[in-house]
Motif scaffolding. Structure first.
Motif, PDB file in Angstrom:
ATOM      1  N   PHE A   1      79.183  61.878 -88.629  1.00 47.39           N
ATOM      2  CA  PHE A   1      79.697  60.732 -87.074  1.00 47.39           C
ATOM      3  C   PHE A   1      81.424  61.057 -87.825  1.00 47.39           C
ATOM      4  O   PHE A   1      81.241  60.865 -86.690  1.00 47.39           O
ATOM      5  N   VAL A   2      81.653  60.757 -88.829  1.00 45.80           N
ATOM      6  CA  VAL A   2      83.537  60.653 -89.172  1.00 45.80           C
ATOM      7  C   VAL A   2      83.109  61.711 -88.745  1.00 45.80           C
ATOM      8  O   VAL A   2      84.634  60.999 -87.559  1.00 45.80           O
ATOM      9  N   LYS A   3      83.319  63.276 -88.490  1.00 49.50           N
ATOM     10  CA  LYS A   3      83.967  63.767 -87.927  1.00 49.50           C
ATOM     11  C   LYS A   3      83.256  64.247 -86.544  1.00 49.50           C
ATOM     12  O   LYS A   3      84.676  64.571 -86.002  1.00 49.50           O
ATOM     13  N   SER A   4      83.258  63.044 -85.952  1.00 45.63           N
ATOM     14  CA  SER A   4      83.377  63.836 -84.492  1.00 45.63           C
ATOM     15  C   SER A   4      84.154  61.920 -84.031  1.00 45.63           C
ATOM     16  O   SER A   4      84.544  62.432 -83.095  1.00 45.63           O
ATOM     17  N   LEU A   5      84.475  61.351 -84.571  1.00 44.82           N
ATOM     18  CA  LEU A   5      85.525  60.603 -84.342  1.00 44.82           C
ATOM     19  C   LEU A   5      87.034  60.730 -83.590  1.00 44.82           C
ATOM     20  O   LEU A   5      87.698  61.577 -84.397  1.00 44.82           O
ATOM     21  N   PRO A   6      87.360  60.194 -83.073  1.00 45.30           N
ATOM     22  CA  PRO A   6      88.693  60.822 -82.092  1.00 45.30           C
ATOM     23  C   PRO A   6      89.882  60.510 -83.237  1.00 45.30           C
ATOM     24  O   PRO A   6      91.054  59.699 -82.854  1.00 45.30           O
ATOM     25  N   PHE A   7      89.873  60.121 -84.220  1.00 45.29           N
ATOM     26  CA  PHE A   7      90.855  59.362 -85.053  1.00 45.29           C
ATOM     27  C   PHE A   7      91.435  61.103 -86.307  1.00 45.29           C
ATOM     28  O   PHE A   7      90.620  61.865 -86.407  1.00 45.29           O
ATOM     29  N   PRO A   8      92.717  60.821 -86.529  1.00 45.89           N
ATOM     30  CA  PRO A   8      93.758  61.487 -86.960  1.00 45.89           C
ATOM     31  C   PRO A   8      92.393  61.104 -88.713  1.00 45.89           C
ATOM     32  O   PRO A   8      92.089  60.563 -88.944  1.00 45.89           O
ATOM     33  N   LYS A   9      92.656  62.758 -89.512  1.00 45.49           N
ATOM     34  CA  LYS A   9      92.088  62.716 -90.386  1.00 45.49           C
ATOM     35  C   LYS A   9      92.573  62.999 -91.580  1.00 45.49           C
ATOM     36  O   LYS A   9      93.785  63.447 -92.001  1.00 45.49           O
ATOM     37  N   SER A  10      92.332  62.556 -92.992  1.00 44.20           N
ATOM     38  CA  SER A  10      92.954  61.697 -94.072  1.00 44.20           C
ATOM     39  C   SER A  10      92.735  63.522 -94.836  1.00 44.20           C
ATOM     40  O   SER A  10      91.480  64.509 -94.364  1.00 44.20           O
ATOM     41  N   PRO A  11      92.858  64.515 -95.626  1.00 40.41           N
ATOM     42  CA  PRO A  11      92.783  65.436 -96.693  1.00 40.41           C
ATOM     43  C   PRO A  11      91.176  65.198 -96.995  1.00 40.41           C
ATOM     44  O   PRO A  11      90.460  64.227 -97.069  1.00 40.41           O
ATOM     45  N   GLY A  12      90.146  66.275 -96.725  1.00 38.43           N
ATOM     46  CA  GLY A  12      88.744  66.089 -96.570  1.00 38.43           C
ATOM     47  C   GLY A  12      88.388  65.938 -95.470  1.00 38.43           C
ATOM     48  O   GLY A  12      86.994  65.551 -95.766  1.00 38.43           O
ATOM     49  N   GLY A  13      88.559  65.758 -94.827  1.00 40.29           N
ATOM     50  CA  GLY A  13      87.664  65.444 -92.985  1.00 40.29           C
ATOM     51  C   GLY A  13      87.364  63.975 -93.130  1.00 40.29           C
ATOM     52  O   GLY A  13      86.827  63.112 -91.922  1.00 40.29           O
ATOM     53  N   ARG A  14      88.246  62.526 -94.229  1.00 41.48           N
ATOM     54  CA  ARG A  14      87.960  61.229 -94.170  1.00 41.48           C
ATOM     55  C   ARG A  14      88.429  60.572 -92.503  1.00 41.48           C
ATOM     56  O   ARG A  14      89.528  61.106 -92.316  1.00 41.48           O
ATOM     57  N   ILE A  15      88.162  59.620 -92.484  1.00 40.23           N
ATOM     58  CA  ILE A  15      89.335  58.860 -91.511  1.00 40.23           C
ATOM     59  C   ILE A  15      90.115  58.352 -92.020  1.00 40.23           C
ATOM     60  O   ILE A  15      90.469  57.531 -93.371  1.00 40.23           O
ATOM     61  N   GLY A  16      91.589  58.734 -91.457  1.00 37.87           N
ATOM     62  CA  GLY A  16      92.612  58.443 -91.987  1.00 37.87           C
ATOM     63  C   GLY A  16      93.167  57.099 -92.060  1.00 37.87           C
ATOM     64  O   GLY A  16      92.861  56.550 -91.075  1.00 37.87           O
ATOM     65  N   VAL A  17      93.488  56.716 -92.825  1.00 31.46           N
ATOM     66  CA  VAL A  17      94.307  55.082 -92.956  1.00 31.46           C
ATOM     67  C   VAL A  17      95.668  54.664 -93.894  1.00 31.46           C
ATOM     68  O   VAL A  17      95.643  55.665 -94.239  1.00 31.46           O
ATOM     69  N   ASP A  18      96.323  53.791 -93.365  1.00 31.37           N
ATOM     70  CA  ASP A  18      97.742  53.145 -93.622  1.00 31.37           C
ATOM     71  C   ASP A  18      97.652  53.193 -95.042  1.00 31.37           C
ATOM     72  O   ASP A  18      96.969  52.538 -95.492  1.00 31.37           O
ATOM     73  N   GLU A  19      98.162  52.203 -95.463  1.00 30.46           N
ATOM     74  CA  GLU A  19      98.196  51.387 -96.623  1.00 30.46           C
ATOM     75  C   GLU A  19      97.332  50.122 -96.828  1.00 30.46           C
ATOM     76  O   GLU A  19      96.922  50.052 -97.493  1.00 30.46           O
ATOM     77  N   TRP A  20      97.537  49.417 -95.247  1.00 23.82           N
ATOM     78  CA  TRP A  20      96.935  48.472 -95.517  1.00 23.82           C
ATOM     79  C   TRP A  20      95.347  48.956 -94.728  1.00 23.82           C
ATOM     80  O   TRP A  20      94.503  47.937 -94.114  1.00 23.82           O
TER      81      TRP A  20
END
Lengths: 505, 505
Positions: B344-363
């Motif tokens: 499901f996470v892989k299918s999401l249309p968001f930029p990813k972090s290394p390792g393919g997780r949902i990429g987030v900023d520092e907040w």
């Protein structure tokens, strides 16, 4: 020595262990060949006396110098009480049953809604009779008996694995007995009504209670989903109980208490949609005193249970049809219309009592054969004894187990423990059942206790808080181990303090 | 009034209730139309703003005067901590998840062998955040998110019913959000190895622990059946754990303790056949201090766990094949080689972090879209933040949930609670993770506590009884409700007094 080098040396050691088919054997070379099991031992025994003659492995017959072997089929009230009291200085106990624990059926209804934990009402046989896990000749075997050969003194068995992945295929074996006790209980009656087995849930085993609980919590959650229609919500949250005996009444009481105390608080979005209906063809609690019946009816009505007098004709996935053609939609259907003789019992080559149970004489013996007994719901007095078949009650089963244990202990001490050696010695007085009263709860702090010895006689009848207290105490002392007594008390305390748990695990 | 006539009058009453499609409605005529659910309400909302425009029912967008809606996907450490701390005076909480409880994963291994009860390690969400069952706009929805439309601020959902008989077919609906938080965790890694999903059991959910327990007890009983060969008995009772991280080590420790304390006593017929093997490609507990690793290895070896260094190539029903070609037969295979991004996470249309997780900023925001956040194992810092992706630990997830709750509460108080209204107000300091130490138990009264803040730094490392005590206390205070703290203590006490329970229910 660093962990990594330790690990490497262990690794090498372990790898050696796996080479070839002798895996692990270097750890166990000191062991004796496993006796009296193993195909070779059984084959030798079979060759000796033909007991396991059809090529099956098994437990061969006992020799005169060894302890005699009592084989008990079942771990219900009757079998468990019997095994608890058997004198293991003279007997080996072999129990063949599809579950390794006894279920405290009178408390089972409380587990469906989380008043009690499932584990608190299940007592492992090994705690009831420790010999089965400690004594070299005593065993608990997770298996079903499929046939009996009274002349050879053997039974045929097949392991029960519930189709679990990776488990063994059902495995057939034989067990020779000196004494054989049928304590295999009865089956839930469906009266041949179509769809009951498929769409209703019985309330006889812990896994039934687990299924009811999972279903109830699932339906509570599903009815909260956006877009579910009002009608569908009412169906999902309509709990229907068929059968107004003690089980049906107690379950209805627990359920309505759960709804009043917990659902209103924890599922406040859907609280007005949940309903309990009890369907009974005749009267509820028909064996109880009329004043108690009235009290029960009042209490249940007060807590929101609705009564329908009717006969179920057909059960479909989401609704049932009554004999007058009415359709009753349901989300949960619990079926508790009593029990009847099981298919296995019907297939046995023994004379039957009225009602199709295994016929026994007044000493609970199956009179047509040697060394065979039957107790609990699977047995009934033969017509020739002139006695009525006793009701299928925990009370009867437990008393019969106790009686038979003392009879078998007596026989063993008189030198008749082994097969075909039952002396004509005095067996003592026959089994006489004295009814100590009936009890049923109808929700929180309310119970009925009927102390009359029969329907016709007069006696004390109690209702309300005092009987609730008597009821709970009576059951607490019946719960066999201290561990479970302790847990039941703790469960009741936490339910009182924190309410019921609603995680659907 | 006699019970029977009362019953008849009730019966008539109830029968009327069933007539036609308006069943039960006479009991509920006083009720308000159900808001904001129901197809009509949702359809109106959809017509108004196109939120549920594809014809699906659902929860429509909130209006300015109403509370803003935070939709949380998941009931793990991250999501549960977030929901616990959210200020429900300003937010409605809608949780969409496939289970209605949080699992105390660090104690899960103890439930497999009966040291703890399953229910003691599961905390219902309604106890963590009571608003979901009480507040009119807050819900727990037993469903899976199948897609997200960040522009429309809606998610697509489908109910989860585990194929239970009589339940609804999977039902699709939409939920509009003001804030969306992904807290949906990760998936167990199988590294694409054939047969893992089919023949191994993971250890991440309560039902996994239940399956392990049922299998273990089944195999113990099956190995007692007459005629099972020595080799088959050893296979049935060979418990293999793949993965030497904390979960694998703790489970091996619990298992060997169970064997030493309980199996030897309660299954004395087969006690010499049961073995535990831990397979790890590299080192066990690789994140721990080298002295702690050595201590753990010593303790486990002492209690009979065997280590194999190797890589699993293939898993078959009753054996696995290592990379060097060796075959390892097993009766129980537990797989705990860590986690990776879910499908499901892989299918999401968001930029990813290394390792393919949902990429987030520092907040912990998903920076490409408005009002979307991700916490716990499903999220990772984007490369652009210059920060390392944090390990998939309960500690990290719980700290992120706490951080995000306070951030969202702050945003709400600054007037930015509703969709697309996040002010440019100061968000406060970014999320910084401070590692408080790692813990693992290695059997009875033995634990490791590594208080170093990173692999390279120096710090206090503890092993033995003192750390056992710290570990147990640390977890007792993490267990959120008093009810479960109480039950965990009671479970530990009863295990100490009576040993572990062995009923297979």
């Amino acid at each position: 020595m660093a962990a990594s080098s330790l690990l490497r040396s262990l690794t090498r050691h372990a790898r050696r262990g796996y080479a070839g088919t002798g895996a692990f054997s270097h750890h166990h070379h000191q062991q004796q060949p496993w006796s009296p099991f193993s195909t070779s031992a059984a084959a030798a025994a079979a060759a000796r006396d033909g007991a396991a003659g059809r090529g099956l492995p098994g437990l061969g017959p006992t020799a005169k110098g060894e302890k005699a072997r009592v084989v008990v089929l079942g771990t219900g009230w009757a079998g468990s009480r019997l095994m608890k009291d058997l004198d293991t200085r003279g007997y080996d106990v072999v129990c063949v049953a599809p579950r390794n624990h006894m279920v405290f059926t009178p408390l089972l209804a409380s587990t469906c809604v989380g008043t009690l934990e499932f584990r608190s009402v299940a007592e492992p046989l090994a705690r009831i009779q420790p010999a089965v896990s400690k004594s070299p000749g005593s065993y608990f075997l997770l298996a079903r008996c499929t046939g009996v050969d009274p002349d050879a003194h053997t039974i045929d068995c097949e392991t029960v694995t519930d189709g679990e992945k990776g488990a063994l295929e059902p495995w057939k074996f034989k067990v020779a007995y000196d004494k054989l006790v049928f304590a295999c209980g009865a089956e839930a009656s469906t009266f041949g009504i179509h769809g009951v087995t498929e769409h209703a849930i019985f309330l006889r085993e812990v896994h039934h209670a687990q299924e009811i609980r999972r279903r109830l919590l699932l339906n509570l959650m599903l009815s909260d989903v956006p877009g579910i229609s009002e009608e569908e919500k009412r169906r999902l949250l309509h709990c229907v109980v068929v059968g107004g005996g003690p089980t049906g009444v107690e379950f209805s009481g627990e359920l309505s208490d759960f709804i009043l105390r917990d659902v209103k608080k924890r599922y406040s979005h859907v609280k007005d949609y949940i309903n309990v209906t009890l369907i009974e063809a005749n009267e509820i609690l028909s064996s109880f005193d009329v004043r108690l019946r009235q009290y029960a009816t009042n209490q249940l009505v007060k807590s929101g249970v609705r009564f329908v007098q009717g006969i179920v004709k057909d059960v479909q996935p989401n609704k049932l049809i009554l004999d007058n053609g009415e359709e009753v939609p349901f989300g949960l259907l619990v079926w508790s219309t009593g029990v009847g003789a099981s298919r296995f019992v019907k297939s046995l080559p023994f004379p039957k009592s009225p009602g199709g149970r295994i016929g026994v004489d007044e000493w609970l013996r199956v009179p047509s054969v040697q060394d065979v007994y039957a107790i609990g719901d699977c047995s009934g007095f033969l017509e020739s004894t002139g006695k009525d078949v006793l009701p299928a009650l925990a009370q009867v089963a437990e008393r019969q187990g106790k009686f038979l244990a003392s009879l078998l202990n007596h026989v063993m001490k008189a030198g008749g423990g082994h097969a075909n050696s039952e002396t004509e010695a005095d067996l003592g007085p026959p089994f006489v059942y004295k009814h100590l009263g009936s009890m049923a709860t109808v929700g929180r702090y309310k119970a009925l206790v009927d102390l009359r010895q029969s329907k016709e006689s007069r006696g004390i009848s109690l209702a309300g808080f005092v009987s609730f207290f008597i009821w709970r105490s009576a059951y607490l002392t019946r719960v066999i181990s201290w561990r479970n007594r302790f847990y039941v008390a703790i469960n009741w305390l936490t339910t009182l303090l924190f309410g019921r748990d609603i995680s659907r695990i």
